[in-house]
Design an enzyme around this catalytic site. Structure first.
Site, PDB file in Angstrom:
ATOM      1  N   THR A  64       1.060  -1.336   0.140  1.00 20.42           N
ATOM      2  CA  THR A  64      -0.123   0.304   0.011  1.00 20.42           C
ATOM      3  C   THR A  64       0.499   1.061  -0.112  1.00 20.42           C
ATOM      4  OG1 THR A  64      -0.215   0.153   2.659  1.00 20.42           O
ATOM      5  CG2 THR A  64      -2.132  -1.101   1.337  1.00 20.42           C
ATOM      6  N   ILE A  67       7.940  -2.296   7.000  1.00 17.21           N
ATOM      7  CA  ILE A  67       7.536  -0.733   6.645  1.00 17.21           C
ATOM      8  C   ILE A  67       8.105  -0.428   6.441  1.00 17.21           C
ATOM      9  CG2 ILE A  67       8.517   1.048   8.439  1.00 17.21           C
ATOM     10  CD1 ILE A  67       8.327  -1.233  10.432  1.00 17.21           C
ATOM     11  N   LYS A  68       7.330   0.775   5.250  1.00 19.08           N
ATOM     12  CA  LYS A  68       7.690   1.072   3.771  1.00 19.08           C
ATOM     13  C   LYS A  68       8.348   2.885   4.216  1.00 19.08           C
ATOM     14  CE  LYS A  68       5.852   0.620  -0.729  1.00 19.08           C
ATOM     15  NZ  LYS A  68       4.573   1.077  -0.987  1.00 19.08           N
ATOM     16  N   VAL A  69       9.619   2.517   4.391  1.00 14.00           N
ATOM     17  CA  VAL A  69       9.965   4.257   4.125  1.00 14.00           C
ATOM     18  C   VAL A  69      10.537   4.162   2.891  1.00 14.00           C
ATOM     19  CG1 VAL A  69      11.456   3.174   6.180  1.00 14.00           C
ATOM     20  CG2 VAL A  69      12.524   2.976   4.579  1.00 14.00           C
TER      21      VAL A  69
END
Ligand code: E4P
Length: 217
Positions: free
Chosen positions: A27, A82-84
């Site tokens: 997402t 976790i998207k960074v």
């Protein structure tokens, strides 16, 4: 190649999941906005349905903020990645969060050098954006090939997660190039089943079958 589904639409995920087509999900803030739903609520639902990593994106722009948001997002479910973003701060956050044993997906990657940094910072996934490179007349698939070669040269375990996929061709080319994962909108995954010769062949078989006057059931 693993298929991740690039959406926050639960029904679309469920339809593909029923066929065993979903190995994970991605997402981003734009997809959450499109869903019109609360990030925690919708991400929790996706995580419960999908047997694999589900990426949820931080929105802070400094490393401390990303780390705090990442830890918060990770509370949603055990399968959160976790998207960074691929900024210097994002790499700092990646190093800390991956050091805590969390899955980190470094996103918005547009160069091989960026991918090399993400691998060194301990990323579980690197997300090179094919379609957005194609949009500015740079071959996005070439970036997948370059990253694959660099990671293989040095045995980096970071998975190449081809993102910003717009066409069915992107899917087969990514598989040929050895991407570990491709994340695609549900419509692209469904379109992979289509071929005009399949439709034409089926029409001809059905026409001939009608002429036999037979029934199977
Ligand atoms: C996935 O992780 C990305 O956020 C997504 O593939 C971006 O796709 P887009 O360029 O079509 O928005």
């Amino acid at each position: 190649m693993k298929f991740f589904v690039d959406t926050a639409e639960i029904d679309a995920i469920a339809e593909l999941n029923a066929l065993g087509m979903v190995d994970g999900g991605t997402t981003n803030p734009s997809l959450i906005m499109k869903s019109g739903r609360d990030i925690r609520e919708v991400t929790e639902e996706i995580c419960a349905r999908v047997d694999g990593p589900v990426s949820a994106e931080t929105v802070a722009t400094d490393a401390d903020g990303m780390i705090a948001e990442g830890r918060e997002l990770a509370k949603i479910a055990d399968n959160i990645a976790i998207k960074v973003p691929l900024t210097w701060a994002g790499l700092q956050a990646c190093k800390v969060l991956s050091g805590e044993g969390r899955m980190v997906n470094v996103t918005l990657c547009f160069s091989a050098n960026q991918a090399l940094l993400a691998a060194k910072a301990g990323a579980s996934f690197i997300s090179p954006f094919i379609g957005r490179l194609d949009d500015i007349n740079i071959d996005g698939l070439e970036l997948i090939a370059d990253i694959r070669q660099i990671y293989d040269n040095y045995g980096y375990e970071t998975e190449v997660l081809a993102a910003s996929i717009r066409t069915v061709n992107h899917m087969s080319e990514c598989a040929k190039l050895g991407a570990d994962v491709a994340t695609a909108p549900p419509a692209v995954i469904k379109k992979m089943a289509e071929h005009p010769l399949t439709d034409k062949g089926l029409d001809a078989f059905l026409a001939d079958w009608a002429k036999t006057g037979q029934k199977i059931l």
